[in-house]
Design a protein around this motif. Structure first.
Motif, PDB file in Angstrom:
ATOM      1  N   ALA A 219      -6.885   1.850  -5.111  1.00 46.98           N
ATOM      2  CA  ALA A 219      -6.177   3.131  -5.007  1.00 46.98           C
ATOM      3  C   ALA A 219      -4.863   3.007  -4.248  1.00 46.98           C
ATOM      4  N   GLU A 220      -4.809   2.151  -3.216  1.00 52.49           N
ATOM      5  CA  GLU A 220      -3.595   2.055  -2.418  1.00 52.49           C
ATOM      6  C   GLU A 220      -2.419   1.496  -3.230  1.00 52.49           C
TER       7      GLU A 220
ATOM      8  N   ALA B 252      -1.189   4.353  -5.469  1.00 53.49           N
ATOM      9  CA  ALA B 252      -0.447   5.364  -4.705  1.00 53.49           C
ATOM     10  C   ALA B 252       1.050   5.088  -4.675  1.00 53.49           C
ATOM     11  N   ASN B 253       1.437   3.820  -4.868  1.00 53.88           N
ATOM     12  CA  ASN B 253       2.853   3.443  -4.798  1.00 53.88           C
ATOM     13  C   ASN B 253       3.513   3.335  -6.168  1.00 53.88           C
ATOM     14  N   GLN B 254       2.837   3.831  -7.216  1.00 51.82           N
ATOM     15  CA  GLN B 254       3.376   3.730  -8.571  1.00 51.82           C
ATOM     16  C   GLN B 254       3.909   5.063  -9.071  1.00 51.82           C
TER      17      GLN B 254
ATOM     18  N   ASP C  86     -12.275   7.129  -3.268  1.00 49.58           N
ATOM     19  CA  ASP C  86     -11.084   6.278  -3.126  1.00 49.58           C
ATOM     20  C   ASP C  86      -9.895   6.810  -3.916  1.00 49.58           C
ATOM     21  N   TYR C  87     -10.144   7.182  -5.176  1.00 46.32           N
ATOM     22  CA  TYR C  87      -9.038   7.465  -6.097  1.00 46.32           C
ATOM     23  C   TYR C  87      -8.631   8.935  -6.150  1.00 46.32           C
TER      24      TYR C  87
ATOM     25  N   VAL D 168      -5.591  10.146  -4.000  1.00 46.93           N
ATOM     26  CA  VAL D 168      -4.326   9.578  -4.471  1.00 46.93           C
ATOM     27  C   VAL D 168      -3.887  10.252  -5.764  1.00 46.93           C
ATOM     28  N   LEU D 169      -4.809  10.402  -6.680  1.00 43.37           N
ATOM     29  CA  LEU D 169      -4.456  10.970  -7.988  1.00 43.37           C
ATOM     30  C   LEU D 169      -4.153  12.461  -7.888  1.00 43.37           C
ATOM     31  N   THR D 170      -4.813  13.147  -6.979  1.00 43.24           N
ATOM     32  CA  THR D 170      -4.484  14.565  -6.764  1.00 43.24           C
ATOM     33  C   THR D 170      -3.038  14.699  -6.303  1.00 43.24           C
ATOM     34  N   ASP D 171      -2.620  13.816  -5.386  1.00 44.87           N
ATOM     35  CA  ASP D 171      -1.230  13.829  -4.925  1.00 44.87           C
ATOM     36  C   ASP D 171      -0.257  13.523  -6.057  1.00 44.87           C
ATOM     37  N   LYS D 172      -0.742  12.775  -7.061  1.00 46.55           N
ATOM     38  CA  LYS D 172       0.111  12.402  -8.196  1.00 46.55           C
ATOM     39  C   LYS D 172       0.059  13.432  -9.322  1.00 46.55           C
TER      40      LYS D 172
END
Length: 614
Positions: free
Chosen positions: A556-557, A560-562, A586-587, A590-594
């Protein structure tokens, strides 16, 4: 009885070839019949690995094996005994009975019983029995249970006098459970133990005492064996097999010509028609390369050189080679040899998945319970988590990855069983697929859940990028099912990518619609979690959906940078509810932020599905 050679010349020049041990007398015990061409290598090898003594019983030898052993005894390098066989008794049990009463055995501290076609390979960092025992004794262990590795012919047909351990370097996969017979190096006390060909047994009078509690055996990786093995069993199982410290290399067939020689003399246990084509199929396993025994090659060769400086041994050794080569020269001119050769070559092509070993006797729980001692019953009554170890690594990956862990070696040609799985023929190839996955392939159930449901997950996604795709099986399935879809299958394991590309070609999957790559996700100059390679895939291929086939490849980390702006869907396959919960934790943040949201209804079909929020 063979005629003894008279003692000739100085024998002190070879005494330095023997070793001593802080653990006392470490004794190798074996039985032989007509092994003269291989004898000096076998003795030299086991002196090299660190046995302090060697004892060999022989019966009915016609090729000078017994005479060579007598000379080795004169030189002080091993002990020879004639196996005097009582009527109705087979040679191996006869030799073990003699050995039980033999003073050399009774005074030994550690004993290993094994055959002339078996070579102990010490993979322990010390590469020596001494170092291995150091670590075993430090754990309080009184035995090490060493599992076979089955070595095949490697396609060698002609006779050669080159060392066995150098000629034959292809073997069955380490996790092939039909090759998991064991031999046991153990701390011997004749008062308590009865010798056995695979493992010793506790004498009956001690079964109801505290003695079994003092028995602590390790597996071939230096990890504790389960308690049941103190009492019964001669094979490793999924929870006990291990090769990190030692393996018993079993060269049961060697070349076609060497097999013919073996048929000439029969076997040490007088089994009728043992050396037939079925036995060759079982033992001629060449699926993977394993050169582990070569770690002992230099020292073994030095000892062999010293042995051959003895004029008597030199004469006996080369006379034995001359005899066997002359006999083979004559045999090769016969129809019987041509028939044998053709039959064995054909038998060696039988796929490993079609091999049928002699089935074990059916277990009778009531009979076993009746024979169990009180101590064994107490051990068996412990909670299952206390008496069972975890299944060894590699049988089935905890993350669901269906492939062999570690380096994948697809060199060499082997026979393969091909089975249709979801419209695509797959080979049951033990070099590539984990044992659990092989079972699934044979039952036409490879990646069954994902193959059945993938179309629904990728609906309205004409361009798909999969990270950690393995052989690209899901991609093959999708391209065959979906007109116009383009799929890129990435995996950092180059052998899997090459294998998958070949399979796709065989299955007539259009190469312009299924693209394979082993290009890295992270470049050498990247900072932590940058993954420039992944960024390039996303920018250049412009996928609509991203499938994370192996989460460890794309944590996930990194995601997060993509820049995920072009993606409309992300799919993460799972194998259990627990794994789904772990991946979600884990994911999902990150995916919510994306800008993605999970569709909770999709997890029940085998994958987490995150859609771009509208």
């Amino acid at each position: 009885m063979a005629k003894r050679h008279r003692r000739t010349g100085d024998t002190g020049h070879v005494q330095h070839l023997k070793t001593s041990s802080k653990h006392g007398d470490v004794l190798a015990v074996s039985m032989m019949k007509d092994e003269a061409p291989f004898l000096l290598e076998w003795v030299a090898h086991h002196l090299a690995v660190g046995f302090t003594d060697i004892l060999v019983y022989t019966n009915d030898c016609s090729d000078g094996t017994d005479t060579m052993l007598q000379r080795l005894e004169e030189l002080g390098l091993c002990h020879h005994r004639e196996n005097i066989i009582a009527e109705g008794i087979k040679p191996q049990p006869s030799a073990l009975k003699h050995a039980q009463a033999e003073p050399i055995v009774r005074q030994a501290d550690w004993v290993l019983v094994f055959d002339a076609d078996e070579f102990l390979c010490v993979r322990h960092p010390s590469h020596s029995v001494e170092g291995m025992l150091d670590d075993a004794v430090a754990q309080g262990a009184t035995g090490i249970v060493i599992t076979w590795r089955i070595y095949g012919s490697g396609g060698v047909v002609d006779w050669s006098s080159d060392p066995v351990t150098e000629q034959y370097i292809r073997a069955a996969p380490p996790l092939w459970n039909k090759g998991w017979g064991v031999k046991t190096l153990f701390k011997f006390d004749a008062k308590y133990w009865k010798l056995g060909i695979h493992r010793p047994s506790i004498k009956n009078k001690w079964l109801e005492t505290d003695f079994p509690d003092s028995v602590t055996w390790l597996n071939g990786s230096g990890r504790p064996m389960e308690d049941y093995f103190k009492f019964r069993g001669w094979r490793s199982i999924r929870r006990t097999v291990g090769y990190d410290w030692a393996q018993m290399n079993h060269y049961a067939v060697k070349s076609v010509d060497a097999y013919a020689v073996r048929k000439f003399r029969g076997n040490v246990n007088n089994k009728k028609d043992k050396y037939n084509n079925d036995y060759w199929s079982l033992q001629d396993r060449n699926e993977v390369e394993d050169q582990a025994a070569l770690i002992h090659a230099e020292k073994r060769a030095d000892i062999m050189t010293e042995l051959l400086k003895d004029p008597v041994l030199n004469e006996l050794h080369f006379a034995a080679l001359d005899r066997v080569e002359a006999r083979l020269d004559a045999y090769r001119k016969t129809d019987a040899y041509a028939e044998l050769r053709e039959g064995l070559i054909a038998a060696g092509k039988v796929p490993i998945t079609q091999i049928e070993a002699k089935p074990p006797k059916a277990r009778d729980p009531a009979k076993i319970a009746a024979l169990m001692s009180r101590v064994e019953k107490d051990a068996a009554a412990k909670p299952i988590e206390e008496r069972r170890s975890d299944t060894i690594a590699g049988w089935a990956a905890s993350d669901g990855d269906p492939y062999v862990q570690g380096d994948i070696d697809i060199s060499g040609e082997i026979g393969l069983e091909w089975v249709e799985n979801h419209g695509i023929e797959l080979p049951a190839d033990p070099r590539v697929f984990s044992p659990e996955s092989l079972d699934a392939i044979i039952l036409s159930r490879f990646e069954r859940r994902h193959a059945r449901n993938i179309a629904g997950y990728l609906e309205n996604c004409p361009r798909v990028l999969e990270i950690g795709a393995g052989i690209g099986f899901i991609g093959m399935r999708m391209v065959k099912m979906s007109e116009g879809l383009v799929y890129m299958a990435q995996d950092g394991r180059a052998p899997l990518v090459r294998y998958g590309r070949d399979l796709a070609g065989r299955a007539d999957v259009a190469s312009d619609r299924l693209k394979f790559t082993d290009g890295p996700l992270v470049f050498p100059g990247d900072w932590a979690a940058q993954a420039s390679g992944l960024a390039a895939y996303l920018a250049d291929f412009k996928p609509d959906a991203l499938r994370i086939g192996r989460a460890s490849d794309l944590p996930a980390e990194i995601l997060a940078n993509q820049d995920l702006i072009g993606l409309s869907r992300i799919i993460i396959p799972v194998i259990s509810d627990a794994q789904a919960d772990a991946y979600r934790a884990d994911y999902a943040p990150v995916l919510t932020d994306k800008g993605f949201q999970e569709d909770p209804d999709r997890a029940s079909a085998g994958s987490l599905q995150f859609n771009r929020a509208s």
